[in-house]
Design an enzyme around this catalytic site. Structure first.
Site, PDB file in Angstrom:
ATOM      1  N   LYS A  19     -18.039  28.595 -96.131  1.00 32.79           N
ATOM      2  CA  LYS A  19     -18.650  29.727 -96.829  1.00 32.79           C
ATOM      3  C   LYS A  19     -20.189  29.693 -96.763  1.00 32.79           C
ATOM      4  O   LYS A  19     -20.828  30.724 -96.500  1.00 32.79           O
ATOM      5  CB  LYS A  19     -18.218  29.710 -98.298  1.00 32.79           C
ATOM      6  CG  LYS A  19     -18.523  30.984 -99.046  1.00 32.79           C
ATOM      7  CD  LYS A  19     -17.485  32.024 -98.725  1.00 32.79           C
ATOM      8  CE  LYS A  19     -17.778  33.349 -99.388  1.00 32.79           C
ATOM      9  NZ  LYS A  19     -16.662  34.282 -99.172  1.00 32.79           N
ATOM     10  N   GLY A  56     -16.633  44.973 -98.495  1.00 34.28           N
ATOM     11  CA  GLY A  56     -17.863  44.854 -99.257  1.00 34.28           C
ATOM     12  C   GLY A  56     -18.175  43.409 -99.586  1.00 34.28           C
ATOM     13  O   GLY A  56     -19.266  43.075-100.001  1.00 34.28           O
ATOM     14  N   GLY A  57     -17.202  42.531 -99.399  1.00 37.46           N
ATOM     15  CA  GLY A  57     -17.409  41.108 -99.638  1.00 37.46           C
ATOM     16  C   GLY A  57     -18.237  40.484 -98.524  1.00 37.46           C
ATOM     17  O   GLY A  57     -18.524  41.123 -97.509  1.00 37.46           O
ATOM     18  N   VAL A  58     -18.621  39.226 -98.734  1.00 38.56           N
ATOM     19  CA  VAL A  58     -19.513  38.553 -97.792  1.00 38.56           C
ATOM     20  C   VAL A  58     -18.853  38.385 -96.416  1.00 38.56           C
ATOM     21  O   VAL A  58     -19.452  38.707 -95.387  1.00 38.56           O
ATOM     22  CB  VAL A  58     -19.922  37.162 -98.331  1.00 38.56           C
ATOM     23  CG1 VAL A  58     -20.868  36.473 -97.376  1.00 38.56           C
ATOM     24  CG2 VAL A  58     -20.560  37.304 -99.700  1.00 38.56           C
ATOM     25  N   ASP A  59     -17.608  37.904 -96.401  1.00 38.94           N
ATOM     26  CA  ASP A  59     -16.984  37.570 -95.122  1.00 38.94           C
ATOM     27  C   ASP A  59     -16.806  38.794 -94.225  1.00 38.94           C
ATOM     28  O   ASP A  59     -17.185  38.773 -93.055  1.00 38.94           O
ATOM     29  CB  ASP A  59     -15.617  36.890 -95.341  1.00 38.94           C
ATOM     30  CG  ASP A  59     -15.744  35.632 -96.184  1.00 38.94           C
ATOM     31  OD1 ASP A  59     -16.867  35.093 -96.264  1.00 38.94           O
ATOM     32  OD2 ASP A  59     -14.736  35.205 -96.771  1.00 38.94           O
ATOM     33  N   GLY A  76      -7.561   9.223 -99.433  1.00 35.53           N
ATOM     34  CA  GLY A  76      -6.207   9.748 -99.575  1.00 35.53           C
ATOM     35  C   GLY A  76      -5.505   9.093-100.752  1.00 35.53           C
ATOM     36  O   GLY A  76      -5.943   8.053-101.245  1.00 35.53           O
ATOM     37  N   HIS A 131     -17.442   7.036-101.555  1.00 39.06           N
ATOM     38  CA  HIS A 131     -17.397   8.380-100.964  1.00 39.06           C
ATOM     39  C   HIS A 131     -18.803   8.919-100.697  1.00 39.06           C
ATOM     40  O   HIS A 131     -19.436   9.455-101.600  1.00 39.06           O
ATOM     41  CB  HIS A 131     -16.668   9.343-101.904  1.00 39.06           C
ATOM     42  CG  HIS A 131     -15.201   9.080-102.000  1.00 39.06           C
ATOM     43  ND1 HIS A 131     -14.301   9.617-101.116  1.00 39.06           N
ATOM     44  CD2 HIS A 131     -14.482   8.324-102.851  1.00 39.06           C
ATOM     45  CE1 HIS A 131     -13.084   9.205-101.422  1.00 39.06           C
ATOM     46  NE2 HIS A 131     -13.164   8.412-102.473  1.00 39.06           N
ATOM     47  N   CYS A 157     -13.063   5.130 -97.942  1.00 38.26           N
ATOM     48  CA  CYS A 157     -12.087   4.841 -98.989  1.00 38.26           C
ATOM     49  C   CYS A 157     -10.701   4.538 -98.396  1.00 38.26           C
ATOM     50  O   CYS A 157     -10.546   3.505 -97.763  1.00 38.26           O
ATOM     51  CB  CYS A 157     -12.039   5.984 -99.995  1.00 38.26           C
ATOM     52  SG  CYS A 157     -11.396   5.431-101.576  1.00 38.26           S
ATOM     53  N   TYR A 158      -9.725   5.432 -98.532  1.00 37.06           N
ATOM     54  CA  TYR A 158      -8.412   5.161 -97.937  1.00 37.06           C
ATOM     55  C   TYR A 158      -8.559   4.863 -96.452  1.00 37.06           C
ATOM     56  O   TYR A 158      -7.914   3.955 -95.913  1.00 37.06           O
ATOM     57  CB  TYR A 158      -7.467   6.348 -98.148  1.00 37.06           C
ATOM     58  CG  TYR A 158      -6.075   6.086 -97.611  1.00 37.06           C
ATOM     59  CD1 TYR A 158      -5.168   5.353 -98.357  1.00 37.06           C
ATOM     60  CD2 TYR A 158      -5.691   6.545 -96.357  1.00 37.06           C
ATOM     61  CE1 TYR A 158      -3.899   5.079 -97.863  1.00 37.06           C
ATOM     62  CE2 TYR A 158      -4.425   6.273 -95.852  1.00 37.06           C
ATOM     63  CZ  TYR A 158      -3.531   5.546 -96.611  1.00 37.06           C
ATOM     64  OH  TYR A 158      -2.275   5.268 -96.120  1.00 37.06           O
ATOM     65  N   GLU A 210     -19.581  11.533 -99.142  1.00 37.42           N
ATOM     66  CA  GLU A 210     -19.586  12.996 -99.100  1.00 37.42           C
ATOM     67  C   GLU A 210     -19.823  13.629-100.470  1.00 37.42           C
ATOM     68  O   GLU A 210     -20.179  14.806-100.565  1.00 37.42           O
ATOM     69  CB  GLU A 210     -18.261  13.507 -98.506  1.00 37.42           C
ATOM     70  CG  GLU A 210     -17.007  13.307 -99.378  1.00 37.42           C
ATOM     71  CD  GLU A 210     -16.381  11.928 -99.251  1.00 37.42           C
ATOM     72  OE1 GLU A 210     -17.068  10.992 -98.826  1.00 37.42           O
ATOM     73  OE2 GLU A 210     -15.197  11.779 -99.607  1.00 37.42           O
TER      74      GLU A 210
HETATM   75  N1  GLN Z   1      -5.315   5.494-102.788  1.00 38.32           N
HETATM   76  C1  GLN Z   1      -6.337   4.558-102.451  1.00 38.32           C
HETATM   77  C2  GLN Z   1      -6.798   3.774-103.674  1.00 38.32           C
HETATM   78  O1  GLN Z   1      -6.383   4.054-104.767  1.00 38.32           O
HETATM   79  C3  GLN Z   1      -7.518   5.289-101.842  1.00 38.32           C
HETATM   80  C4  GLN Z   1      -8.205   6.202-102.815  1.00 38.32           C
HETATM   81  C5  GLN Z   1      -9.193   7.140-102.147  1.00 38.32           C
HETATM   82  O2  GLN Z   1      -9.189   7.338-100.940  1.00 38.32           O
HETATM   83  N2  GLN Z   1     -10.021   7.785-102.952  1.00 38.32           N
HETATM   84  O3  GLN Z   1      -7.565   2.844-103.558  1.00 38.32           O
END
Ligand code: GLN
Length: 514
Positions: free
Chosen positions: A370, A224-227, A55, A169, A82-83, A171
């Protein structure tokens, strides 16, 4: 059905939908909720585990996004990213502050301790970092399990309390072993079995739709779209000819697309449903006559679409259910699920159409991303060509023609676009380029063909790669391919004498060309 679930608690980071998608790729169902969600509500959902996202805030500042301390005492495993990691440490007595050296990009992380989180992960592993703050000291009870040269606490754990914190991260795909780590969390730490599978989802959905609809009548607008196609097939399999699909051909579809939709859903297709194709091309062209402003075109096309659909719906009369092709990102981005910084109103969510006489809405794809919609489509036996269709805007070619839309211009852009797609597919680039299409500029210029002067339109080719559709980079297409497209377009498409390639990224451009 009692499906196991992981909750992603959203603190407004930019990769939050990615977190949920990665978890689902591990065959574990996952939902996103705002950090403001009630603790009681969280408890009631009985999640197998909780992930706190990144965040933009600094957790030690006044008014920063936070959760209840009790979240860490539910006896449910929690993974902070992270945050989320910083917040966990801050709330449990560690020290988080501005980092002397901020880390951004791919950074080598050294794993110091054995941890279930890092099972089968290399001792030195490349991870994606993006932070200004850092965990200077972990909270009491935690042991540090990884570090980087600039980050003393890259990961920490408190095994008995099932609390895990990582500064990077997992993800993001740049974190090479990120999916492995998330999979370790959901399987080794949360004890999930992995019951999220598309075949089972499709089967269960069909069964529950059949129960819900009973003998009722169902209406679906097919684009006609996928969804909408996947939603329609699911309904068709569940309730057969109790379903009526109305397909409005506004004359702004890609080449042959109208017929392709009819082939699948029409009387010669494989489903027993009531299919109504409305050939409203002329009506739309008439309305668009003389209109040049793109926003106005969008509005006219949108309104006319509703009008045509409304007329058909009136002929059908009252129905019990109306189908909508809402998908999970629509839900999250409307602010109903997560805490996205960009909250947009979405046509599919909330505002129910009041021009159709129906009792209830059915949204069979509401829980799917999706890529999951596509997988469900394949499970349902929908042709690959339809399932892997590129994103296409609702106003269609109406906004890929700069200036006034006419039948002749629609034909030009359809032909050029079909050639472009064919040539891209021939060299196998269709699988790697995110989105590509031809548009028609409003510019005419002088050329010479067969010794004769021409004064014709210029086609523009666009191709972009995007991960999130918020930003995009121009794709690098080999010059020989572009030259071949240019050649064919000029030879085969009457009214066009120039082909241009659009180099603009997004921002400052948009993906569409209107
Ligand atoms: N804002 C926080 C930082 O700057 C966390 C950043 C983040 O979650 N990517 O460290």
């Amino acid at each position: 059905m009692n499906r196991e679930k992981i909750l992603v608690i959203d603190f407004g980071g930019q990769y939050n939908q990615l977190v949920a998608r990665r978890v689902r790729e591990c065959n574990v169902y996952c939902e996103i909720y705002s950090y403001k969600t009630d603790l009681e509500q969280i408890r009631e959902m009985k999640p197998k585990g909780i992930i706190l996202t990144g965040g933009p805030n600094s957790c030690y500042e006044e008014g920063a996004a936070a959760c209840k301390r009790e979240l860490f005492e539910l006896g449910i495993p929690v993974l902070g990213l992270c945050y989320g990691a910083q917040l966990m440490m801050h709330m449990l007595g560690g020290h988080v502050c501005k980092a002397p050296v901020r880390e951004y990009g791919k950074i080598e992380v050294t794993v110091d301790q054995n941890s279930k989180l890092f099972e089968s992960v290399s001792k030195k592993t490349i991870c994606w970092m993006s932070h200004n703050d850092y965990i200077e000291a972990a909270a009491p009870g935690f042991e540090i399990i990884a570090h980087t040269p600039d980050c003393p606490v890259a990961a920490a754990q408190w095994v008995e309390r099932q609390l895990y914190a990582i500064q990077f991260h997992p993800e993001v795909l740049h974190t090479t072993e990120g999916t492995k780590m998330l999979s370790n969390f959901v399987y080794e730490i949360c004890g999930c079995v992995g019951d999220w599978r598309m075949d089972a989802f499709v089967e269960n959905s069909i069964r529950s739709i059949r129960e819900r609809v009973g003998g009722g009548r169902v209406l679906c607008a097919l684009s006609g779209g996928v969804d909408s196609s996947v939603a329609a097939v699911m309904l068709a399999k569940a309730v057969g000819n109790q379903l009526t699909c109305v397909f409005v051909d506004h004359g702004l579809l890609r080449k042959n697309e109208g017929d392709e939709v009819e082939e699948v859903f029409g009387p010669n297709g494989s489903y027993k449903l009531n299919f109504i194709r409305v050939n409203a091309q002329e009506r739309f062209y008439e309305k668009l006559k003389g209109v040049e402003e793109p926003e106005q075109k969008r509005k006219i096309i949108g309104e006319e679409f509703i009008r045509v659909f409304e007329e058909e719906a009136k002929k059908i009369g009252a129905v019990d259910f109306l189908v909508q092709g809402t998908i999970y990102p629509d839900v999250v981005e409307s602010g109903l699920g997560g805490e996205s910084a960009v909250i947009k109103s979405h046509h599919n969510v909330g505002g129910l159409p009041d021009y159709v006489n129906f009792k209830e809405i059915i949204e069979p794809l509401r829980d799917l991303f999706k890529d999951e919609v596509r997988k469900a489509g394949l499970e349902l036996g929908i042709p690959k060509k339809l399932v892997y269709r590129q994103p296409f805007p609702g106003p269609g070619l109406g906004i890929r023609i700069v200036g006034e839309v006419t039948a002749a211009k629609v034909r030009m852009v359809q032909e050029a676009d079909a050639i472009y797609r064919e040539e891209i597919a021939k060299v196998g680039l269709d699988k790697s380029i995110g989105q590509y299409f031809a548009a028609l500029t409003n510019m005419r210029s002088v050329g010479v063909m067969g010794d004769e002067r021409t004064y014709d339109y210029a086609v523009v080719l666009r191709a972009v790669n995007t991960i999130d559709f918020m930003t995009a980079e121009t794709a690098e297409i080999p010059f020989a391919v572009l030259a071949r497209v240019m050649n064919r377009v000029i030879n085969e498409v009457k009214g066009v004498n120039r082909v241009l390639y659009d180099l603009t990224s997004k921002p400052p451009g948009t993906i569409e060309f209107e």
